[in-house]
Design a protein around this motif. Structure first.
Motif, PDB file in Angstrom:
ATOM      1  N   LEU A 251       0.701  -1.184  -0.022  1.00 45.57           N
ATOM      2  CA  LEU A 251      -0.151  -0.067  -0.145  1.00 45.57           C
ATOM      3  C   LEU A 251       0.647   1.381  -0.230  1.00 45.57           C
ATOM      4  CD1 LEU A 251      -2.660   1.289   0.117  1.00 45.57           C
ATOM      5  CD2 LEU A 251      -2.674   0.819   2.492  1.00 45.57           C
ATOM      6  N   LEU A 252       2.016   1.236   0.512  1.00 51.61           N
ATOM      7  CA  LEU A 252       2.701   2.317   0.566  1.00 51.61           C
ATOM      8  C   LEU A 252       3.289   2.814  -0.914  1.00 51.61           C
ATOM      9  CD1 LEU A 252       4.522   4.445   2.243  1.00 51.61           C
ATOM     10  CD2 LEU A 252       6.596   2.919   2.342  1.00 51.61           C
ATOM     11  N   ASP A 253       3.819   1.775  -1.329  1.00 50.17           N
ATOM     12  CA  ASP A 253       3.770   2.203  -2.899  1.00 50.17           C
ATOM     13  C   ASP A 253       2.832   2.590  -3.661  1.00 50.17           C
ATOM     14  OD1 ASP A 253       6.805   1.695  -2.384  1.00 50.17           O
ATOM     15  OD2 ASP A 253       6.637  -0.411  -3.605  1.00 50.17           O
ATOM     16  N   GLN A 254       1.805   2.360  -3.406  1.00 48.03           N
ATOM     17  CA  GLN A 254       0.629   2.641  -4.146  1.00 48.03           C
ATOM     18  C   GLN A 254       0.220   4.057  -3.900  1.00 48.03           C
ATOM     19  OE1 GLN A 254      -2.607   0.072  -3.916  1.00 48.03           O
ATOM     20  NE2 GLN A 254      -4.180   1.389  -3.602  1.00 48.03           N
ATOM     21  N   MET A 255       0.364   4.571  -2.336  1.00 46.15           N
ATOM     22  CA  MET A 255       0.120   5.772  -2.195  1.00 46.15           C
ATOM     23  C   MET A 255       0.976   6.718  -2.497  1.00 46.15           C
ATOM     24  SD  MET A 255      -1.236   4.892   1.942  1.00 46.15           S
ATOM     25  CE  MET A 255      -1.423   6.524   2.496  1.00 46.15           C
ATOM     26  N   LEU A 256       2.479   6.508  -2.403  1.00 48.80           N
ATOM     27  CA  LEU A 256       3.367   7.428  -3.020  1.00 48.80           C
ATOM     28  C   LEU A 256       3.075   7.541  -4.521  1.00 48.80           C
ATOM     29  CD1 LEU A 256       6.413   6.284  -1.201  1.00 48.80           C
ATOM     30  CD2 LEU A 256       5.097   8.212  -0.750  1.00 48.80           C
ATOM     31  N   ASP A 257       2.857   6.585  -5.306  1.00 48.73           N
ATOM     32  CA  ASP A 257       2.686   6.649  -6.708  1.00 48.73           C
ATOM     33  C   ASP A 257       1.509   7.735  -6.937  1.00 48.73           C
ATOM     34  OD1 ASP A 257       5.069   5.335  -7.329  1.00 48.73           O
ATOM     35  OD2 ASP A 257       4.110   3.663  -8.618  1.00 48.73           O
ATOM     36  N   SER A 258       0.515   7.416  -6.078  1.00 49.17           N
ATOM     37  CA  SER A 258      -0.773   8.537  -6.411  1.00 49.17           C
ATOM     38  C   SER A 258      -0.218  10.122  -6.309  1.00 49.17           C
ATOM     39  CB  SER A 258      -1.751   8.259  -5.532  1.00 49.17           C
ATOM     40  OG  SER A 258      -1.437   8.566  -4.154  1.00 49.17           O
ATOM     41  N   VAL A 259       0.571  10.238  -5.574  1.00 41.58           N
ATOM     42  CA  VAL A 259       1.418  11.699  -5.433  1.00 41.58           C
ATOM     43  C   VAL A 259       2.080  12.127  -6.766  1.00 41.58           C
ATOM     44  CG1 VAL A 259       2.823  13.415  -4.164  1.00 41.58           C
ATOM     45  CG2 VAL A 259       1.127  11.617  -2.758  1.00 41.58           C
ATOM     46  N   ILE A 260       2.893  10.986  -7.174  1.00 41.82           N
ATOM     47  CA  ILE A 260       3.685  11.278  -8.438  1.00 41.82           C
ATOM     48  C   ILE A 260       2.813  11.519  -9.482  1.00 41.82           C
ATOM     49  CG2 ILE A 260       5.453  10.053  -9.885  1.00 41.82           C
ATOM     50  CD1 ILE A 260       6.467   8.882  -7.424  1.00 41.82           C
ATOM     51  N   PHE A 261       1.739  10.633  -9.525  1.00 34.58           N
ATOM     52  CA  PHE A 261       1.008  10.948 -10.610  1.00 34.58           C
ATOM     53  C   PHE A 261       0.005  12.274 -10.628  1.00 34.58           C
ATOM     54  CE2 PHE A 261       0.909   6.525 -11.480  1.00 34.58           C
ATOM     55  CZ  PHE A 261       1.046   6.428 -12.996  1.00 34.58           C
ATOM     56  N   ALA A 262      -0.037  12.934  -9.485  1.00 35.42           N
ATOM     57  CA  ALA A 262      -0.610  14.272  -9.305  1.00 35.42           C
ATOM     58  C   ALA A 262       0.188  15.012  -9.551  1.00 35.42           C
ATOM     59  CB  ALA A 262      -0.895  14.219  -7.630  1.00 35.42           C
ATOM     60  N   MET A 263       1.621  14.900  -9.387  1.00 31.17           N
ATOM     61  CA  MET A 263       2.628  15.831  -9.762  1.00 31.17           C
ATOM     62  C   MET A 263       2.856  16.108 -11.480  1.00 31.17           C
ATOM     63  SD  MET A 263       5.873  14.980  -7.358  1.00 31.17           S
ATOM     64  CE  MET A 263       5.895  15.464  -5.616  1.00 31.17           C
ATOM     65  N   THR A 264       2.496  14.747 -11.999  1.00 31.85           N
ATOM     66  CA  THR A 264       2.861  14.850 -13.370  1.00 31.85           C
ATOM     67  C   THR A 264       1.809  15.589 -13.867  1.00 31.85           C
ATOM     68  OG1 THR A 264       4.027  12.692 -13.171  1.00 31.85           O
ATOM     69  CG2 THR A 264       2.932  13.384 -15.306  1.00 31.85           C
ATOM     70  N   LYS A 265       0.348  15.531 -13.423  1.00 30.61           N
ATOM     71  CA  LYS A 265      -0.723  16.299 -13.704  1.00 30.61           C
ATOM     72  C   LYS A 265      -0.754  17.730 -13.974  1.00 30.61           C
ATOM     73  CE  LYS A 265      -4.325  12.570 -13.398  1.00 30.61           C
ATOM     74  NZ  LYS A 265      -3.397  11.508 -12.881  1.00 30.61           N
ATOM     75  N   LEU A 266       0.353  18.247 -12.997  1.00 34.06           N
ATOM     76  CA  LEU A 266       0.656  19.620 -12.924  1.00 34.06           C
ATOM     77  C   LEU A 266       1.861  20.106 -13.861  1.00 34.06           C
ATOM     78  CD1 LEU A 266       0.212  20.675  -9.146  1.00 34.06           C
ATOM     79  CD2 LEU A 266      -1.466  20.879 -11.247  1.00 34.06           C
ATOM     80  N   GLY A 267       2.219  18.908 -14.456  1.00 38.56           N
ATOM     81  CA  GLY A 267       3.312  19.437 -15.605  1.00 38.56           C
ATOM     82  C   GLY A 267       4.736  19.281 -14.725  1.00 38.56           C
ATOM     83  N   THR A 268       5.003  18.525 -13.590  1.00 36.78           N
ATOM     84  CA  THR A 268       6.071  18.332 -12.885  1.00 36.78           C
ATOM     85  C   THR A 268       6.412  17.047 -12.482  1.00 36.78           C
ATOM     86  OG1 THR A 268       4.907  18.738 -10.845  1.00 36.78           O
ATOM     87  CG2 THR A 268       6.095  20.512 -11.901  1.00 36.78           C
ATOM     88  N   PRO A 269       6.555  16.156 -13.721  1.00 32.84           N
ATOM     89  CA  PRO A 269       6.982  14.584 -13.407  1.00 32.84           C
ATOM     90  C   PRO A 269       8.177  14.457 -12.737  1.00 32.84           C
ATOM     91  CG  PRO A 269       7.507  15.378 -15.729  1.00 32.84           C
ATOM     92  CD  PRO A 269       6.441  16.539 -15.062  1.00 32.84           C
ATOM     93  N   MET A 270       8.256  13.428 -11.955  1.00 30.35           N
ATOM     94  CA  MET A 270       9.591  13.095 -11.249  1.00 30.35           C
ATOM     95  C   MET A 270      10.798  13.098 -12.144  1.00 30.35           C
ATOM     96  SD  MET A 270       9.220  13.268  -8.031  1.00 30.35           S
ATOM     97  CE  MET A 270      10.611  12.501  -7.425  1.00 30.35           C
TER      98      MET A 270
END
Length: 274
Positions: A251-270
């Motif tokens: 679940l931890l990886d799943q939760m972290l990735d949801s934040v990364i996807f959110a960043m990407t939607k703002l034009g700031t992919p990791m």
């Protein structure tokens, strides 16, 4: 991105929580895998600061976060080799955001007397600021990044360049987190707070600090989330995101990735921060 976890060490003291400290890095610097300790001082029957620091040292910790800039604690941390995170209280953010003199004064009063003997490495502005929503709290949302800029300017004026400025956020900064590919920041903070925050962290090579507690989603839906999955224990249960095709074993990886996807939607992919 580095993801470090550590087990909780249960003690009858109930004062010091051995929690993993998560940060999504915007720099090429390496993060130590040593355990990080969140040291709070609110509670009953607390150990003295001296006893608490001795206990942290006995755990071979590498990092410690305090929720203020307590001078007694910072003095006790001098010479320990621990990397220290200190914090500007939420109620001081608005004044600092509007007044560089107050920012300079905060740094002179809370950093300069202890640095570099105490290895202050992170200066966190506020704690989960975006999780509070009164009218005054909302004012803090939009003062957060301006306050971070002023604190960083104060550090630079004193030629202190190895203290990173950041702010810890909670998972409730997301409007959507499941499946991870649907991760999206809340609409009330997305453009006006998260975009400038991510830009600040990128430009300053700082870190995205995130408080992540897999316990909360598991406890809200224990019939559909396996306890082993929430505890990152084994691979018997997995989840595949239908949008990205990514397969998760905890679940931890799943939760972290949801934040990364959110960043990407703002034009700031990791990937843009590598």
């Amino acid at each position: 991105m580095d993801k470090h976890t550590s087990g909780n060490k249960a003690t009858e003291m109930g004062v010091i929580n051995a929690l993993f400290l998560l940060s999504l890095t915007f720099s090429n610097g390496q993060i130590s895998s040593n355990i990080g300790i969140c040291y709070g001082q609110l509670g009953n029957n607390l150990l003295s600061p001296y006893q608490s620091i001795e206990f942290i040292n006995s755990m071979k910790a590498g990092r410690v976060k305090i929720y203020d800039a307590n001078p007694e604690v910072l003095k006790l941390l001098a010479g320990t080799g621990l990397h220290v995170s200190i914090m500007v209280p939420n109620n001081e953010i608005s004044n600092i955001a509007s007044n560089q003199t107050l920012a300079n004064q905060w740094v002179r009063n809370n950093v300069v007397p202890h640095y570099p003997q105490t290895m202050i490495r992170f200066l966190l502005v506020g704690n989960e600021v975006l999780s509070y929503s009164s009218d005054q709290d909302r004012e803090n949302w939009f003062n957060l990044v301006p306050a971070m800029r002023r604190i960083r300017a104060s550090l630079k004026s004193l030629n202190i360049r190895n203290i990173k400025v950041g702010t810890p956020l909670a998972m409730d900064v997301l409007q959507s987190s499941f499946p991870p590919s649907n991760g999206m920041f809340r609409s009330d903070v997305s453009e006006r707070v998260m975009v400038p925050l991510l830009h600040f962290l990128n430009v300053t090579k700082s870190f995205f600090f995130l408080d992540v507690y897999p316990y909360f989603p598991w406890s809200a839906d224990p019939n559909h989330i396996s306890l082993d999955y929430a505890l990152s224990r084994g691979t018997r249960f997995t989840y595949t995101d239908p949008g990205s095709g990514l397969r998760y074993t905890n679940l931890l990886d799943q939760m972290l990735d949801s934040v990364i996807f959110a960043m990407t939607k703002l034009g700031t992919p990791m990937s843009s921060f590598r």
